[in-house]
Design a protein around this motif. Structure first.
Motif, PDB file in Angstrom:
ATOM      1  N   ALA A 178       0.775  -0.895  -0.112  1.00 22.21           N
ATOM      2  CA  ALA A 178      -0.149  -0.260   0.074  1.00 22.21           C
ATOM      3  C   ALA A 178       0.854   1.337  -0.093  1.00 22.21           C
ATOM      4  O   ALA A 178       2.045   1.289   0.349  1.00 22.21           O
ATOM      5  CB  ALA A 178      -0.787   0.064   1.303  1.00 22.21           C
ATOM      6  N   SER A 179       0.151   2.461  -0.304  1.00 21.56           N
ATOM      7  CA  SER A 179       0.845   3.596  -0.401  1.00 21.56           C
ATOM      8  C   SER A 179       1.742   3.997   1.008  1.00 21.56           C
ATOM      9  O   SER A 179       0.971   3.859   2.024  1.00 21.56           O
ATOM     10  CB  SER A 179       0.047   4.747  -0.797  1.00 21.56           C
ATOM     11  N   GLY A 180       2.913   4.331   0.977  1.00 22.67           N
ATOM     12  CA  GLY A 180       3.771   4.734   1.966  1.00 22.67           C
ATOM     13  C   GLY A 180       4.218   3.371   2.958  1.00 22.67           C
ATOM     14  O   GLY A 180       4.923   3.823   3.937  1.00 22.67           O
ATOM     15  N   VAL A 181       3.975   2.408   2.449  1.00 23.45           N
ATOM     16  CA  VAL A 181       4.504   1.143   3.181  1.00 23.45           C
ATOM     17  C   VAL A 181       5.949   0.941   2.896  1.00 23.45           C
ATOM     18  O   VAL A 181       5.962   0.808   1.656  1.00 23.45           O
ATOM     19  CB  VAL A 181       3.712  -0.114   2.943  1.00 23.45           C
ATOM     20  N   PRO A 182       6.889   0.903   3.888  1.00 25.66           N
ATOM     21  CA  PRO A 182       8.167   0.573   3.554  1.00 25.66           C
ATOM     22  C   PRO A 182       8.381  -0.716   2.709  1.00 25.66           C
ATOM     23  O   PRO A 182       7.812  -1.732   3.016  1.00 25.66           O
ATOM     24  CB  PRO A 182       8.753   0.699   4.839  1.00 25.66           C
ATOM     25  N   ASP A 183       9.698  -0.593   1.853  1.00 22.19           N
ATOM     26  CA  ASP A 183       9.957  -1.767   1.060  1.00 22.19           C
ATOM     27  C   ASP A 183      10.482  -2.974   1.903  1.00 22.19           C
ATOM     28  O   ASP A 183      10.969  -3.912   1.386  1.00 22.19           O
ATOM     29  CB  ASP A 183      10.833  -1.300  -0.119  1.00 22.19           C
ATOM     30  N   ARG A 184      10.925  -2.779   3.222  1.00 27.33           N
ATOM     31  CA  ARG A 184      11.100  -3.991   4.121  1.00 27.33           C
ATOM     32  C   ARG A 184      10.096  -4.933   4.140  1.00 27.33           C
ATOM     33  O   ARG A 184      10.303  -5.899   4.733  1.00 27.33           O
ATOM     34  CB  ARG A 184      11.721  -3.392   5.413  1.00 27.33           C
ATOM     35  N   PHE A 185       8.780  -4.559   3.613  1.00 24.39           N
ATOM     36  CA  PHE A 185       7.687  -5.535   4.103  1.00 24.39           C
ATOM     37  C   PHE A 185       7.465  -5.949   2.598  1.00 24.39           C
ATOM     38  O   PHE A 185       7.373  -5.293   1.528  1.00 24.39           O
ATOM     39  CB  PHE A 185       6.142  -4.716   4.297  1.00 24.39           C
ATOM     40  N   SER A 186       7.314  -7.422   2.748  1.00 19.70           N
ATOM     41  CA  SER A 186       7.018  -7.973   1.444  1.00 19.70           C
ATOM     42  C   SER A 186       6.046  -9.146   1.537  1.00 19.70           C
ATOM     43  O   SER A 186       5.856  -9.699   2.498  1.00 19.70           O
ATOM     44  CB  SER A 186       8.201  -8.548   0.767  1.00 19.70           C
ATOM     45  N   GLY A 187       5.304  -9.258   0.653  1.00 17.43           N
ATOM     46  CA  GLY A 187       4.229 -10.533   0.707  1.00 17.43           C
ATOM     47  C   GLY A 187       4.467 -11.412  -0.479  1.00 17.43           C
ATOM     48  O   GLY A 187       4.844 -11.084  -1.593  1.00 17.43           O
ATOM     49  N   SER A 188       4.401 -12.775  -0.068  1.00 16.67           N
ATOM     50  CA  SER A 188       4.154 -13.733  -1.088  1.00 16.67           C
ATOM     51  C   SER A 188       3.362 -14.931  -0.997  1.00 16.67           C
ATOM     52  O   SER A 188       2.573 -14.962  -0.039  1.00 16.67           O
ATOM     53  CB  SER A 188       5.669 -14.407  -1.407  1.00 16.67           C
ATOM     54  N   GLY A 189       3.284 -15.822  -2.081  1.00 17.60           N
ATOM     55  CA  GLY A 189       2.486 -17.038  -1.878  1.00 17.60           C
ATOM     56  C   GLY A 189       1.553 -17.244  -2.824  1.00 17.60           C
ATOM     57  O   GLY A 189       1.373 -16.191  -3.800  1.00 17.60           O
ATOM     58  N   SER A 190       0.657 -17.920  -2.918  1.00 15.40           N
ATOM     59  CA  SER A 190      -0.370 -18.380  -3.949  1.00 15.40           C
ATOM     60  C   SER A 190      -1.392 -19.432  -3.569  1.00 15.40           C
ATOM     61  O   SER A 190      -1.206 -20.029  -2.532  1.00 15.40           O
ATOM     62  CB  SER A 190       0.383 -19.082  -5.207  1.00 15.40           C
ATOM     63  N   GLY A 191      -2.289 -19.641  -4.270  1.00 15.38           N
ATOM     64  CA  GLY A 191      -3.585 -20.465  -3.606  1.00 15.38           C
ATOM     65  C   GLY A 191      -3.875 -20.365  -2.464  1.00 15.38           C
ATOM     66  O   GLY A 191      -4.656 -19.537  -2.207  1.00 15.38           O
ATOM     67  N   THR A 192      -3.345 -21.019  -1.514  1.00 12.25           N
ATOM     68  CA  THR A 192      -3.886 -21.119  -0.076  1.00 12.25           C
ATOM     69  C   THR A 192      -2.663 -20.836   0.882  1.00 12.25           C
ATOM     70  O   THR A 192      -3.148 -20.900   2.168  1.00 12.25           O
ATOM     71  CB  THR A 192      -4.243 -22.601   0.436  1.00 12.25           C
ATOM     72  N   ASP A 193      -1.634 -20.575   0.633  1.00 10.25           N
ATOM     73  CA  ASP A 193      -0.394 -20.468   1.525  1.00 10.25           C
ATOM     74  C   ASP A 193       0.097 -19.202   1.053  1.00 10.25           C
ATOM     75  O   ASP A 193       0.821 -18.881   0.195  1.00 10.25           O
ATOM     76  CB  ASP A 193       0.680 -21.650   1.467  1.00 10.25           C
ATOM     77  N   PHE A 194       0.448 -18.349   2.225  1.00  9.75           N
ATOM     78  CA  PHE A 194       0.874 -16.926   2.008  1.00  9.75           C
ATOM     79  C   PHE A 194       1.946 -16.546   3.169  1.00  9.75           C
ATOM     80  O   PHE A 194       1.882 -17.136   4.416  1.00  9.75           O
ATOM     81  CB  PHE A 194      -0.192 -15.897   1.772  1.00  9.75           C
TER      82      PHE A 194
END
Lengths: 118, 112
Positions: free
Chosen positions: B60-76
């Motif tokens: 989201a806007s303003g969220v530092p790039d040290r945060f990251s999300g990954s995954g697919s289907g049912t596991d994240f």
């Protein structure tokens, strides 16, 4: 900037009613789905209700269906939650949020506390 | 209804060290349009929740790039590359794909 300001919370007896309001500003209100989410004391987040941008489509959680009703006034940039037949387990902070099904909840209000107790 | 689970439910981290939170859904969050509907929120102490990540990996806007999300289907997974003191709070995953939208139970992150 986007602002969502809830009001209308308070102390109510079991079986009583309350109407929550959310005043929106800083964006084109009638372009967005809106939602209510609640958080009981010390607990996690629970989705309560959502309404489409037109107000035509509404959904409610099983736990409140038949007792709560979401509505909106696009002319006044306002979202509402009419809460009837309140129970102790409805005690929570209620948040208004922009977004809904298939959309992230990208802005949240500060919340309004509803306490149901005799 | 889709049920969301998270692990761990609490996490103590050292500043500067990485952190990782897992989220699992009871059904696939992949829509026929090709998007996967999984969002992450952070509720800092005494504050309203805030959107961190939408559609698995979009900050989201303003969220530092040290945060990251990954995954697919049912596991994240939500990862914080280097935890800072301001990252404390409760992290929630959420699925907005189906009605009713559902949050995970939350993962409380504290600083060691």
């Amino acid at each position: 900037q986007v602002q969502l300001v809830e009001s209308g919370g308070g102390l109510v007896k079991p079986g009583g009613s309350l109407r929550l309001s959310c005043a929106a500003s800083g964006f084109t209100f009638n372009n967005y789905y809106m939602s209510w989410i609640r958080q009981a004391p010390g607990k996690g987040l629970e989705w309560v209700s959502l309404i489409s941008s037109s107000g035509y489509t509404k959904f409610h959680a099983d736990s409140v269906r038949g007792r709560f009703s979401i509505s909106r006034d696009n002319a006044d940039n306002s979202l509402y939650l009419q809460m009837n037949s309140l129970r102790a387990e409805d005690t929570a902070v209620y948040y208004c949020s922009r977004g809904g099904t298939s959309e992230p909840l990208d802005y949240w209000g500060q919340g309004t506390l509803v306490t149901v107790s005799s | 209804d889709i049920v969301m689970t998270q692990s761990p439910l609490s996490l103590a981290v050292t500043p500067g060290e990485p952190a990782s939170i897992s989220c699992r859904s009871s059904q696939s969050l992949l829509h026929s349009n090709g998007y996967t509907y999984l969002d992450w929120y952070l509720q800092k102490p005494g504050q309203s929740p805030q959107l961190l990540i939408s559609l698995v990996s979009n900050r989201a806007s303003g969220v530092p790039d040290r945060f990251s999300g990954s995954g697919s289907g049912t596991d994240f997974t939500l990862k914080i590359s280097r935890v800072e003191a301001e990252d404390v709070g409760v992290y929630y995953c959420m699925q907005p794909l189906q009605i009713p939208p559902a949050f995970g139970p939350g993962t409380k992150v504290v600083i060691k």
